[in-house]
Enzyme design. Structure first.
Site, short mmCIF file in Angstrom:
data_model
loop_
_atom_site.label_atom_id
_atom_site.label_comp_id
_atom_site.label_asym_id
_atom_site.label_seq_id
_atom_site.Cartn_x
_atom_site.Cartn_y
_atom_site.Cartn_z
N ASP A 381 0.85 -1.19 0.00
CA ASP A 381 0.00 0.00 0.00
C ASP A 381 0.89 1.24 0.00
O ASP A 381 2.07 1.17 0.32
CB ASP A 381 -0.88 0.02 1.25
CG ASP A 381 -2.04 -0.96 1.15
OD1 ASP A 381 -2.38 -1.34 0.03
OD2 ASP A 381 -2.56 -1.36 2.20
N ASP A 682 -4.82 -3.07 4.79
CA ASP A 682 -5.33 -2.51 6.04
C ASP A 682 -6.86 -2.56 6.12
O ASP A 682 -7.43 -2.51 7.20
CB ASP A 682 -4.85 -1.06 6.23
CG ASP A 682 -5.14 -0.17 5.03
OD1 ASP A 682 -5.95 -0.59 4.18
OD2 ASP A 682 -4.56 0.92 4.95
N ASP A 686 -9.39 -6.00 1.95
CA ASP A 686 -8.06 -6.53 1.61
C ASP A 686 -7.89 -7.97 2.07
O ASP A 686 -6.91 -8.62 1.69
CB ASP A 686 -6.95 -5.67 2.24
CG ASP A 686 -6.81 -4.32 1.56
OD1 ASP A 686 -7.04 -4.27 0.34
OD2 ASP A 686 -6.46 -3.35 2.24
#
Length: 1110
Positions: A381, A682, A686
């Site tokens: 990310d 997070d 996901d």
């Protein structure tokens, strides 16, 4: 009521429960989901009053008496589950005693001890001592193994305790606070959001589309909507999949539904990791070889014993006989079975997990430790991982005007300020905590940045929320699919729907805009102009958030009944008020961490929901996106077929505006190409990608509980550099196991070869039972402790990843095993067979049997000594000597039998019975056995037994030297084993590793004690004290292993390419660790060891290089 008789004591009345609702009533209501009973006491509000709580303010953290938090804990319990008690040390000892090999050893030791003590002749020779010594050895081995298990169990318990610690949001004293889940009490107001794991049972009194997955409790896969009207009962152990809500806690800990379930289920054991499975196979294979050697040794020793004793004398089975041979064979199996391999993995994993925790890596799944070391791709990310996640509004477009800074309220129209305050405060679930000089953000960081903007404007967002709390009609949290969040507020004359989200997505839904004075229509020209503003800010690395609103009438018969249930209906015809540019600076350490990954052969990809221009800017700043790589947007990525994507994958570095489904697809495709993929995540959405990846990395700060549950490792500080540390630790675990494997296989190889040849060639065990058990302790437990706890060597990040199918034992390792093994075997065989013949010192000479019989015969025999000694030494039964004149003593007057046979004109027969009994018998006659022959047989047996004992004493100096040299070879080879890839740096970090140094020192000290301390050396280990010269030589032989190892590494590096060359490759140079170029391909599709990624597909695809594919 019956009268109380004299002497009777009336029972005291039961103690009054301090609160108006007892624990039993509360539990019964909760267990039955009794909504009727709840309504009878006034619903959630009435229950809160009975619990001295408040639905708006929660419990009072400063409360006294029954209003205090402590009083609630005393009355209703704390939010903790009873732990499964750890196994005691004695239980672990008992578990180790169940090992089949140990059981066999115990039986053999028992038989040896009993026979050695019960039979007088064996008692005289002290044969019971060996049995006792083996008992002591068994106790030590089992105790050390149990001690290791005990430490390992304690370590894992500490680490597992971290798994259950979750920070939860509660309202106490009217303020939102973060507390540990264990501090939650009955009466607390508990805030839930998407992705949260529910940690206590409660009643939902405020639902904003709250949907809970109860599969963990009920097995039902369909999520359940929770609201005060239809279903208000929320259980611990479930997870929030959508929406948000508030609970009044009614049951905690073992009184909750999850607590009751856990009490029934108990704890499951850890599964074996892939590396442990591999090592179990290696241990099994080596064990089988050891078993075969043990059988051969037992057979060889038993056959020789039967030949020497001309049969199977039962009385001698415990006097260096079958009992000892059986013990010896079992001990060979004990040494050969490398039970230290799985132990080494466990120790290494436990040690690494503890150290990784300090590096902000919390390992939830053991296997992730080792798998992370083989990672070839990391999909990361952006926000919070590559950047600081300390977002700040730095510029923007506000009400028709662009600002190169965040404007103050006086720079904006008052009505714009008012609307932005309501949007930022109410359309948000985040909050900010003041921790002294430090400000902590809780919740979505973009929302925190907007709250900080309000703060800087002098606006208290908490007051705004309190003021409009009753007016909040609907709240829709941020959706990674729509890239926006919204909230509907009910005013006296209308519904006002506030929306914020990714600027380019929100602008598509806008039909109007505020120009500073009034609301005007947003034409396509104005939309394009605003998109240019967004693109300009995005190219400077800013996240662009558009703030909008729209109005709806309170009553509208034309809209559907579920109009306010779906934000897609509401997020239309929006009025653009502002577009803010939020800066999230790249973490200072990230560019270097990315370079380290790239040097280590790991491809780093950024997968983000941000605008592609923002993503490219940050990716270039981090060093992820270079000129020959490409960036894709999620929508384009989704449209492309697999055959189009596969050629692009090796060059793909940025996936922007991606959805969780895009991340999952990318991970799956990379795995299909043979990559070992680590993925960060997070959000709740996901979770599929985290599960699909080889190693799922959840964010500890920004991550939801659903993401953490799906992950293998939790990055506690959300920092990319911590991910690099996890790679280093993963490689360290794998390398440490290889170090131990190389060390152990060398010891196994040497011990089995000398045990086999020693037993087969001359029937002498070079290493006796106790010595082999000591070797086993050094090799398994001590070796595992020393080599499995080595700290990571930074050089590990200069090698290519291990990949998916890397062999445990490389050719380099086999080379070192064979070289060191042959070196040790040379010295062992020289000491065992060469030293007694070559060295002139009488200390090492083995006296021939005939010399011993000649010298000791008269002293060892008790009767008829002269005649029997003469017959045995001069008549050829069994020995004879030529006289000084060269005449054979058998047929000379030297032999006492000669005179008797001379009288009948015959020479002395070669048959002993005939020679001693038939000299007075006429030709052809045969006498039965005579007394002389019987006496001779007894004397011969006595002398054979005495010589056997004498030979053991004769060999003792040589075997003592062999034993000491063998142990010191292992000690110094343990230092060699610290580097397995032909590095010269075997001493680097040696003295900064206290465990390794301690193990080496303890081993050396105990070896000195074994050799030098009386009774221990002579009776237990059957060695004798060495002279200082012998100490010098044996230590020098052991020390010689180090220059030999360095020479082997040097020769390998300068010699031409051949089968002994290394296969590990330097990541950045593509050169093998032995110094030569190496282009060997590994498994995993087109990935080469030198780091090149082959581009398959058509040449026309190459035009994508250095460009954004859109």
């Amino acid at each position: 009521m019956a009268a109380v008789g004299k002497g009777d004591v009336e029972a005291p009345p039961p103690a009054q429960f301090p609160y108006d609702v007892t624990q039993g009533e509360l539990l019964a209501m909760n267990e039955a989901k009794d909504t009727t009973a709840l309504k009878s006491i006034g619903g959630a509000n009435g229950l809160a009053k009975k619990l001295l709580s408040d639905l708006h303010k929660g419990l009072d953290p400063q409360g006294q008496g029954l209003a205090s938090i402590e009083a609630h804990v005393d009355a209703y319990g704390e939010n903790k589950f009873p732990e499964v008690p750890p196994k005691s040390f004695l239980a672990l000892v008992w578990g180790n005693l169940q090992d089949p090999v140990i059981i066999i050893l115990i039986i053999a030791a028992l038989v040896s001890t009993i026979l050695g003590a019960a039979i007088a002749e064996q008692r005289k020779h002290g044969e019971w001592i060996e049995g006792v010594a083996i008992w002591v050895a068994i106790i030590i081995v089992v105790s050390v193994s149990a001690g290791n298990d005990y430490q390992k169990d304690r370590q894992f318990r500490k680490l597992n305790a971290q798994k259950d610690k979750i920070m939860v949001k509660v309202v106490r004293g009217g303020h939102t606070e973060l507390i540990e889940n264990t501090q939650l009490v009955v009466g607390d107001v508990y805030l839930l959001d998407t992705g949260d794991k529910v940690v206590a049972d409660g009643i939902c009194f405020d639902s904003q589309g709250l949907v809970v997955d109860e599969a963990s409790l009920t097995g039902e896969s369909d999520p359940i909507k929770k609201n005060p009207e239809d279903d208000c009962w929320v259980r611990s152990g479930t997870q929030v999949t959508e929406g948000s809500g508030k609970l009044l806690i009614v049951a905690v800990g073992e009184n909750s539904e999850w607590g009751k379930t856990m009490a029934l289920v108990g704890e499951a054991g850890d599964d074996e990791t892939p590396l442990q499975v591999k090592l179990t196979w290696v241990a099994s294979t080596v064990g089988k070889v050891g078993f075969a050697v043990a059988i051969c040794c037992f057979a060889a020793l038993l056959i020789k014993w039967c030949v020497v004793n001309k049969g199977f004398p039962v009385k001698k089975i415990n006097q260096n006989g079958p009992i000892q041979f059986f013990l010896y064979s079992v001990t060979i199996i004990v040494v050969a079975v490398p039970e230290g391999l799985p132990l080494a993995v466990t120790i290494s994993l436990a040690y690494s997990m503890k150290k990784m925790m300090k590096d902000n890596n919390f390992v939830r799944v053991l296997a992730a430790c080792e798998t992370m070391g083989g990672a070839t791709a990391i999909c990361s990310d952006k926000t919070g991982t590559l950047t600081e996640n300390r977002m700040t509004v730095v510029e923007g477009w506000f009400a028709g005007k662009s600002y190169d800074h965040c404007p103050q309220p006086e720079e904006l129209p008052q009505d714009v300020c008012d609307e932005l305050k309501l949007n930022c405060a109410l359309n948000s679930k985040a909050f900010v905590l003041d921790n002294g000089p430090k400000i902590d953000f809780v919740g979505n960081r973009t929302e925190c940045a907007l709250l900080m903007m309000l703060r800087n404007w002098g606006c208290d967002y908490a007051s705004v929320r309190d003021e409009y709390d009753a007016s909040v009609f609907k709240v829709f949290g941020f959706s990674s699919t729509k890239k926006m969040a919204s909230a509907t507020i009910k005013f006296a004359d209308k519904f006002r729907h506030y929306n914020k989200g990714a600027a380019e997505w929100v602008l598509k839904r806008c039909t109007s805009m505020y120009d500073g004075a009034r609301v005007i229509e947003m034409t396509e020209v104005e939309r394009a102009r605003l998109m240019e503003v967004v693109t300009g800010m995005a190219k400077r690395g800013l996240r662009c958030i558009c703030l909008t609103y729209t109005d709806y009438p309170l009553v509208d018969d034309s809209r559907p009944l579920d109009f306010f249930e779906d934000s897609d209906y509401l997020d239309r015809n929006l009025v653009a008020m502002a577009i803010v540019g939020i800066k999230d600076p790249v973490r200072k350490e990230v560019p270097e961490a990315v370079r380290v990954c790239q040097r280590a052969g790991i491809t780093v990809r950024m997968v983000t929901g941000d605008n592609i221009h923002t993503a490219q800017h940050i990716a270039r700043e981090c060093g992820i996106l270079t000129d020959d790589c490409i960036a894709l947007e999620g929508p384009d990525f989704r449209k492309m077929a697999a055959q189009e994507l596969l050629p692009l994958l090796p060059k793909l570095r940025v996936l922007a505006r991606s959805s969780p489904e895009d991340k999952l697809t990318l991970v799956s495709m990379l795995k299909q190409q043979g990559e070992v993929v680590a993925v960060t995540g997070d959000g709740t959405n996901d979770a599929p990608a985290l599960k699909e990846s080889d190693v799922g990395l959840a964010m500890g700060i920004a991550g939801t509980e659903v993401a953490k549950e799906a992950a293998d490792i939790v990055i506690m500080d959300d920092n990319f550099s911590s991910i690099v540390k996890s790679v280093l630790w993963g490689r360290s675990v794998f390398t440490n196991i290889r170090k131990f494997l190389m060390f152990q296989l060398t010891v196994n190889f040497v011990a089995l070869v000398i045990a086999f040849f020693g037993a087969v060639i001359d029937g002498h065990e070079p290493l006796n039972v106790l010595q082999l058990l000591w070797v086993n302790l050094i090799m398994d437990t001590m070796g595992a402790l020393a080599l499995a706890t080595e700290d990571p060597n930074p050089e590990l990040l200069l090698m290519k990843p291990y990949g998916r199918n890397e062999n445990l034992i490389t050719r380099i390792m086999w080379k070192h095993i064979l070289v060191q093994g042959c070196y040790q075997l040379f010295w062992m065989f020289f000491i065992l067979y060469g030293a007694p013949k070559i060295l002139t010192d009488a200390r090492y000479a083995i006296e021939p049997k005939e010399d011993f019989w000649m010298r000791e015969c008269s002293s060892k025999l008790k009767s008829n000594t002269a005649q029997l000694c003469n017959i045995m030494n001069y008549c050829g039964f069994p020995y004879h000597e030529p006289d000084p004149f060269g005449t054979d003593t058998v047929n000379s007057d030297t032999c006492s039998l000669y005179a008797s046979w001379k009288n009948v004109n015959r020479t002395v027969p070669s048959d002993a019975r005939t020679a001693m009994c038939d000299f007075s018998v006429t030709a052809g006659g045969v006498r039965s056995e005579c007394d002389l022959y019987k006496a001779w047989q007894s004397a011969k047996k006595t002398m054979n037994d005495e010589y056997a004992t004498h030979t053991d004493d004769e060999y003792r100096p040589v075997l003592s030297i062999l034993f000491n040299a063998f142990i010191f070879c292992q000690i110094f080879n343990e230092i060699n084993a610290r580097r397995i890839n032909d590095e010269y740096t075997i001493f680097t970090g040696l003295f900064t590793n206290p465990i390794f140094v301690t193990v080496i020192a303890v081993t050396a000290v105990f070896q000195i004690i074994i050799i030098n301390v009386p009774f221990i050396n002579s009776k237990f280990f059957k060695v004798q004290r060495l002279t200082w010269q012998e100490w010098l030589v044996t230590v020098a032989i052991g020390l010689g292993a180090i220059p030999l190892s360095l020479a082997t590494r040097f020769i390998t590096k300068v010699m031409p390419e051949n089968c002994l060359r290394g296969t590990r490759v330097h990541a950045s140079t593509g050169r093998s660790l032995s110094g030569k170029p190496n282009s060997r391909t590994t498994s995993g599709g087109s990935r080469t060891v030198s780091g090149a990624r082959a581009m398959s597909g058509n040449p026309q695809n190459q035009h994508h290089r250095g460009k954004t594919v859109s």
